[in-house]
Write a protein that holds these residues in place. Structure first.
Motif, PDB file in Angstrom:
ATOM      1  N   ASN A 222     -10.561  -2.549   8.217  1.00 34.71           N
ATOM      2  CA  ASN A 222     -10.106  -3.471   7.185  1.00 34.71           C
ATOM      3  C   ASN A 222     -10.233  -2.822   5.808  1.00 34.71           C
ATOM      4  OD1 ASN A 222     -12.907  -3.904   6.491  1.00 34.71           O
ATOM      5  ND2 ASN A 222     -12.338  -5.909   5.724  1.00 34.71           N
ATOM      6  N   ILE A 223      -9.551  -3.403   4.821  1.00 38.56           N
ATOM      7  CA  ILE A 223      -9.570  -2.909   3.452  1.00 38.56           C
ATOM      8  C   ILE A 223      -9.862  -4.080   2.522  1.00 38.56           C
ATOM      9  CG2 ILE A 223      -8.102  -0.896   3.781  1.00 38.56           C
ATOM     10  CD1 ILE A 223      -5.687  -2.513   2.936  1.00 38.56           C
ATOM     11  N   THR A 224     -10.642  -3.817   1.470  1.00 40.16           N
ATOM     12  CA  THR A 224     -11.025  -4.850   0.517  1.00 40.16           C
ATOM     13  C   THR A 224     -10.945  -4.302  -0.896  1.00 40.16           C
ATOM     14  OG1 THR A 224     -12.531  -5.885   2.116  1.00 40.16           O
ATOM     15  CG2 THR A 224     -12.850  -6.430  -0.206  1.00 40.16           C
ATOM     16  N   LEU A 225     -10.281  -5.059  -1.761  1.00 36.70           N
ATOM     17  CA  LEU A 225     -10.105  -4.658  -3.156  1.00 36.70           C
ATOM     18  C   LEU A 225     -10.691  -5.711  -4.085  1.00 36.70           C
ATOM     19  CD1 LEU A 225      -8.728  -2.778  -5.308  1.00 36.70           C
ATOM     20  CD2 LEU A 225      -6.684  -4.222  -5.043  1.00 36.70           C
ATOM     21  N   THR A 226     -11.511  -5.274  -5.043  1.00 40.37           N
ATOM     22  CA  THR A 226     -11.962  -6.117  -6.145  1.00 40.37           C
ATOM     23  C   THR A 226     -11.558  -5.423  -7.444  1.00 40.37           C
ATOM     24  OG1 THR A 226     -14.144  -5.116  -6.510  1.00 40.37           O
ATOM     25  CG2 THR A 226     -13.966  -6.770  -4.749  1.00 40.37           C
ATOM     26  N   ASP A 227     -11.954  -5.995  -8.567  1.00 43.41           N
ATOM     27  CA  ASP A 227     -11.596  -5.384  -9.837  1.00 43.41           C
ATOM     28  C   ASP A 227     -12.380  -4.110 -10.128  1.00 43.41           C
ATOM     29  OD1 ASP A 227     -13.924  -6.857 -10.037  1.00 43.41           O
ATOM     30  OD2 ASP A 227     -13.591  -7.442 -12.120  1.00 43.41           O
ATOM     31  N   THR A 228     -13.427  -3.847  -9.344  1.00 43.54           N
ATOM     32  CA  THR A 228     -14.251  -2.660  -9.595  1.00 43.54           C
ATOM     33  C   THR A 228     -14.343  -1.695  -8.416  1.00 43.54           C
ATOM     34  OG1 THR A 228     -16.249  -3.867  -8.919  1.00 43.54           O
ATOM     35  CG2 THR A 228     -15.689  -3.872 -11.279  1.00 43.54           C
ATOM     36  N   SER A 229     -13.861  -2.088  -7.238  1.00 37.12           N
ATOM     37  CA  SER A 229     -14.014  -1.197  -6.083  1.00 37.12           C
ATOM     38  C   SER A 229     -12.909  -1.397  -5.053  1.00 37.12           C
ATOM     39  CB  SER A 229     -15.377  -1.417  -5.411  1.00 37.12           C
ATOM     40  OG  SER A 229     -15.447  -2.706  -4.839  1.00 37.12           O
ATOM     41  N   PHE A 230     -12.681  -0.342  -4.276  1.00 34.54           N
ATOM     42  CA  PHE A 230     -11.765  -0.385  -3.137  1.00 34.54           C
ATOM     43  C   PHE A 230     -12.521   0.137  -1.932  1.00 34.54           C
ATOM     44  CE2 PHE A 230      -8.028   1.646  -0.807  1.00 34.54           C
ATOM     45  CZ  PHE A 230      -7.661   0.456  -0.210  1.00 34.54           C
ATOM     46  N   THR A 231     -12.694  -0.722  -0.926  1.00 30.19           N
ATOM     47  CA  THR A 231     -13.489  -0.390   0.253  1.00 30.19           C
ATOM     48  C   THR A 231     -12.589  -0.325   1.475  1.00 30.19           C
ATOM     49  OG1 THR A 231     -15.394  -1.547  -0.706  1.00 30.19           O
ATOM     50  CG2 THR A 231     -15.465  -1.068   1.663  1.00 30.19           C
ATOM     51  N   GLN A 232     -12.731   0.743   2.237  1.00 29.36           N
ATOM     52  CA  GLN A 232     -11.958   0.909   3.464  1.00 29.36           C
ATOM     53  C   GLN A 232     -12.907   1.165   4.638  1.00 29.36           C
ATOM     54  OE1 GLN A 232      -8.200   3.376   3.040  1.00 29.36           O
ATOM     55  NE2 GLN A 232      -9.262   4.039   1.181  1.00 29.36           N
ATOM     56  N   TRP A 233     -12.735   0.383   5.690  1.00 26.43           N
ATOM     57  CA  TRP A 233     -13.391   0.662   6.970  1.00 26.43           C
ATOM     58  C   TRP A 233     -12.331   1.232   7.900  1.00 26.43           C
ATOM     59  CZ3 TRP A 233     -18.509   0.379   8.136  1.00 26.43           C
ATOM     60  CH2 TRP A 233     -19.339  -0.341   7.267  1.00 26.43           C
ATOM     61  N   VAL A 234     -12.494   2.474   8.293  1.00 28.52           N
ATOM     62  CA  VAL A 234     -11.542   3.143   9.176  1.00 28.52           C
ATOM     63  C   VAL A 234     -12.312   3.670  10.386  1.00 28.52           C
ATOM     64  CG1 VAL A 234      -9.830   4.974   9.412  1.00 28.52           C
ATOM     65  CG2 VAL A 234     -10.105   3.803   7.210  1.00 28.52           C
ATOM     66  N   ASP A 235     -12.008   3.120  11.552  1.00 31.40           N
ATOM     67  CA  ASP A 235     -12.702   3.522  12.780  1.00 31.40           C
ATOM     68  C   ASP A 235     -14.221   3.470  12.598  1.00 31.40           C
ATOM     69  OD1 ASP A 235     -10.283   3.933  14.090  1.00 31.40           O
ATOM     70  OD2 ASP A 235     -10.163   6.017  13.404  1.00 31.40           O
ATOM     71  N   ARG A 236     -14.681   2.386  11.972  1.00 30.77           N
ATOM     72  CA  ARG A 236     -16.103   2.099  11.749  1.00 30.77           C
ATOM     73  C   ARG A 236     -16.756   3.007  10.716  1.00 30.77           C
ATOM     74  NH1 ARG A 236     -18.640   0.075  17.559  1.00 30.77           N
ATOM     75  NH2 ARG A 236     -16.734  -0.857  18.380  1.00 30.77           N
TER      76      ARG A 236
END
Length: 258
Positions: A222-236
């Motif tokens: 999954n991918i998550t975006l906020t105003d200060t960060s971009f987080t990606q979970w790819v194959d755990r």
């Protein structure tokens, strides 16, 4: 306006000829989660509209935006109804396991219940990155998907008569509470959800009226975006990027088409 059933299928990539059986709901939930993001931009940008079938279809199926639980699960409710199911929408309370407390906004989580062969199931496409991606029976049986393991247990509490638990593949070693809900008090008319939207917009403890949040399931995590960060979970595996406003708008467009 075009038929909601046709618009929904076009948006998430389901053939117009596909028969939506109970067994096909796994596919519906996965495609929906990977296509329509969980996001609060309308609230942050002060451009919310009344909750109605027409407005929800326009926003998510024609303008290709996302929404929060009361929007995402309601558009799914309308789609399921048009395909022969008899769903019901119920309200629940989310649990913040980091703070070990129930949400101060009260019963503002909205989720679908359906019945198949005498068994009731939770069908939820409105819980961000914590989606079961499959119907979860109220019997207590564990359901496993690419996102983790999920189960619903009967309870007797001020928050409802059932609780949904999760154990996400990417980060949970033990079962944690997702939310509690009351199966005995279905929403009678989707106009009632305007109250939920108002609380989410105005309540000081709302998690969705302070800064932008956009998240979506992908085929690898999954991918998550906020105003200060971009987080990606790819194959755990976790990858987190600190961003500025310019990068926020770039990622918003590139990854979420918003």
């Amino acid at each position: 306006m075009n038929n909601l059933n046709e618009l929904f299928r076009n948006r998430v990539g389901i053939s117009q000829d596909a028969v939506i059986t109970f067994q096909y709901l796994d596919t519906v939930l996965k495609k929906t989660a990977e296509t329509i993001p969980f996001e609060n931009l309308c609230i942050i940008e002060n451009r919310t509209k009344e909750i109605s079938k027409e407005n929800l279809a326009s926003k998510m199926l024609q303008q290709n935006e996302g929404g929060l639980c009361y929007e995402l699960n309601t558009i799914l409710y309308l789609f399921l109804y048009e395909n022969g199911f008899i769903p019901s929408l119920v309200r629940g309370v989310t649990y913040n396991h980091m703070n070990q407390q129930w949400s101060g906004t009260g019963n503002t989580h909205v989720v679908n219940l359906i019945t198949h062969n005498g068994q009731a199931y939770v069908v939820d496409t409105g819980f961000g990155g914590n989606l079961p991606l499959k119907p979860v029976p109220l019997s207590g049986e564990t359901v496993a998907s690419s996102n983790g393991e999920f189960r619903v247990e009967r309870t007797d509490s001020e928050h409802g008569d059932y609780m949904l638990y999760m154990k996400l593949n990417r980060k949970d070693e033990d079962w944690i509470i997702d939310y509690a809900f009351n199966s005995k008090e279905p929403i009678q008319n989707i106009s009632e959800l305007n109250e939920v939207q108002r609380i989410i917009m105005e309540h000081p403890e709302s998690a969705f009226n302070k800064k932008p949040l956009i998240t979506k399931i992908t085929d690898k995590g999954n991918i998550t975006l906020t105003d200060t960060s971009f987080t990606q979970w790819v194959d755990r595996a976790l990858k987190k990027e600190t961003i500025d406003e310019k990068r926020f708008h770039e990622i918003r467009k590139e990854y979420f088409n918003l």
